[in-house]
Scaffold this motif. Structure first.
Motif, mmCIF file in Angstrom:
data_model
loop_
_atom_site.group_PDB
_atom_site.id
_atom_site.type_symbol
_atom_site.label_atom_id
_atom_site.label_comp_id
_atom_site.label_asym_id
_atom_site.label_seq_id
_atom_site.Cartn_x
_atom_site.Cartn_y
_atom_site.Cartn_z
ATOM 1 N N THR A 104 -4.724 -0.628 7.132
ATOM 2 C CA THR A 104 -3.427 -0.019 7.405
ATOM 3 C C THR A 104 -3.106 -0.100 8.894
ATOM 4 N N THR A 138 -4.471 -8.618 -2.159
ATOM 5 C CA THR A 138 -3.087 -9.098 -2.081
ATOM 6 C C THR A 138 -2.449 -8.662 -0.769
ATOM 7 N N LEU A 139 -2.692 -7.427 -0.386
ATOM 8 C CA LEU A 139 -2.129 -6.909 0.862
ATOM 9 C C LEU A 139 -2.700 -7.649 2.067
ATOM 10 N N ALA A 147 -2.013 -3.554 9.776
ATOM 11 C CA ALA A 147 -0.631 -3.782 9.359
ATOM 12 C C ALA A 147 0.347 -3.122 10.330
ATOM 13 N N ASP A 156 0.749 -6.496 -6.745
ATOM 14 C CA ASP A 156 1.175 -6.368 -5.354
ATOM 15 C C ASP A 156 0.364 -5.346 -4.563
ATOM 16 N N ASP A 157 -0.223 -4.355 -5.248
ATOM 17 C CA ASP A 157 -0.866 -3.256 -4.536
ATOM 18 C C ASP A 157 -2.359 -3.445 -4.311
ATOM 19 N N HIS A 202 -0.614 -9.978 4.787
ATOM 20 C CA HIS A 202 -0.789 -9.860 6.243
ATOM 21 C C HIS A 202 -1.050 -11.221 6.873
ATOM 22 N N VAL A 248 3.158 -0.224 1.529
ATOM 23 C CA VAL A 248 2.247 -0.160 0.384
ATOM 24 C C VAL A 248 0.870 0.334 0.820
ATOM 25 N N GLN A 249 0.382 -0.134 1.959
ATOM 26 C CA GLN A 249 -0.954 0.271 2.404
ATOM 27 C C GLN A 249 -1.016 1.751 2.738
ATOM 28 N N THR A 302 4.230 -4.583 3.533
ATOM 29 C CA THR A 302 2.777 -4.438 3.462
ATOM 30 C C THR A 302 2.342 -3.082 3.991
#
Length: 314
Positions: free
Chosen positions: A211, A169-170, A214, A164-165, A174, A199-200, A196
């Motif tokens: 980031t 994936t991020l 997001a 997930d990280d 998005h 985590v970012q 998201t």
């Protein structure tokens, strides 16, 4: 040899480039043996990667992209043998989409994705990158259901492969949220973008471009579900950082500014919204030109704000 070809009007040379007449191209191609054709394809890919101008999302590289674009669209993706070659085609299509030309980008991306599936398999990095860009092309051409299906499949694969990280994936999460928002599924987009961004901020630095993207998307989600005051706060924070990190005229900065102007108007801060919308329109005219869809969106937004202002004064 190039001079001789040009002298006989079989090609045109300009600014260090050579353009063969279509008939000349056909004649030369028909006379190539199989080994010669393989060599030609290999050389074409090498030239394409050597001519890579720079990240297509950066306006400073846009003029340089005009030279390799026709070649990136002309090469058959089935003939590409390296990730670098495929990346040039992907970035060329991204450039086209940023410049408001999603249809030719979608056609080329579809071909590249199909080839990657066949040659490399669905879990290969190049296939997943092609899927990501093709889904954007689907969204840009209003085919949101196909975009959603492809984004969901890509995200599931990336989660299984990298967790997930992982940045890929991020980025995929998005993209899926963008598609959900486009289809009116705002609560789902909000939940995905909240996760998201969380985590970012933990995995990447707060000022990382991903980031900031997001954060800008989450602000848009908040506004869509009626949490406009929260959207304004997040939008202002994001715009300040994007101005510092990316510059005032960067398209991503202007997108955040455009969204923030609409949110400011929604909470009654019309004068502030007008100033921001006017700045955005002027920047988009300089960077994108008068006819770009984002510029036209800014024109419409400013007219809408002027209507609100006139209504208040009346």
């Amino acid at each position: 040899m190039v001079e001789a070809i040009a002298r006989h009007s079989l090609a045109r040379t300009q600014n260090g480039t050579v353009q063969l007449h279509r008939l000349t191209q056909a004649v030369v191609a028909d006379q190539l043996t199989a080994p010669q054709r393989e060599d030609a394809v290999r050389h074409a890919e090498a030239l394409l990667t050597a001519a890579y101008p720079g990240t297509p999302g950066e306006p400073r590289w846009w003029s340089a992209w005009e030279v390799p674009i026709p070649h990136a669209l002309a090469v058959d993706p089935a003939c590409l043998t390296t990730s670098r070659g495929r990346d040039v085609v992907l970035h060329a299509c991204w450039y086209l989409m940023d410049r408001g030309q999603p249809l030719p980008a979608r056609e080329r991306l579809q071909r590249l994705y199909d080839v990657c599936l066949q040659q490399l398999g669905p879990d290969h990095d190049d296939t997943l990158k092609a899927a990501n860009d093709l889904a954007r092309a689907y969204n840009d051409t209003q085919d949101h259901e196909r975009a959603r299906a492809l984004d969901e499949d890509t995200l599931a694969r990336l989660r299984r492969l990298y967790g997930d990280d992982h940045p890929d994936t991020l980025a995929s999460a998005h993209n899926l949220a963008v598609g959900l928002r486009a289809r009116g599924r705002h609560e789902e987009a909000l939940a995905l973008d909240e996760k998201t961004l969380e985590v970012q901020r933990r995995v990447l630095r707060v000022e990382h471009p991903a980031t900031l993207t997001a954060a800008s998307n989450l602000a848009a989600d908040l506004a869509e579900v009626g949490r406009v005051e929260e959207a304004v706060v997040l939008g202002q924070e994001t715009l300040e950082v994007r101005r510092r990190v990316l510059g005032v005229e960067h398209p991503d900065t202007r997108l955040t500014a455009s969204n923030l102007a609409a949110d400011l108007a929604e909470v009654g801060r019309v004068e502030e919204a007008m100033v921001l919308a006017q700045e955005t329109l002027e920047a988009r005219r300089r960077v994108l030109g008068e006819g770009h869809r984002d510029t036209l969106t800014s024109v419409d937004a400013l007219e809408w704000l002027k209507g609100l202002q006139d209504g208040e004064e009346a």
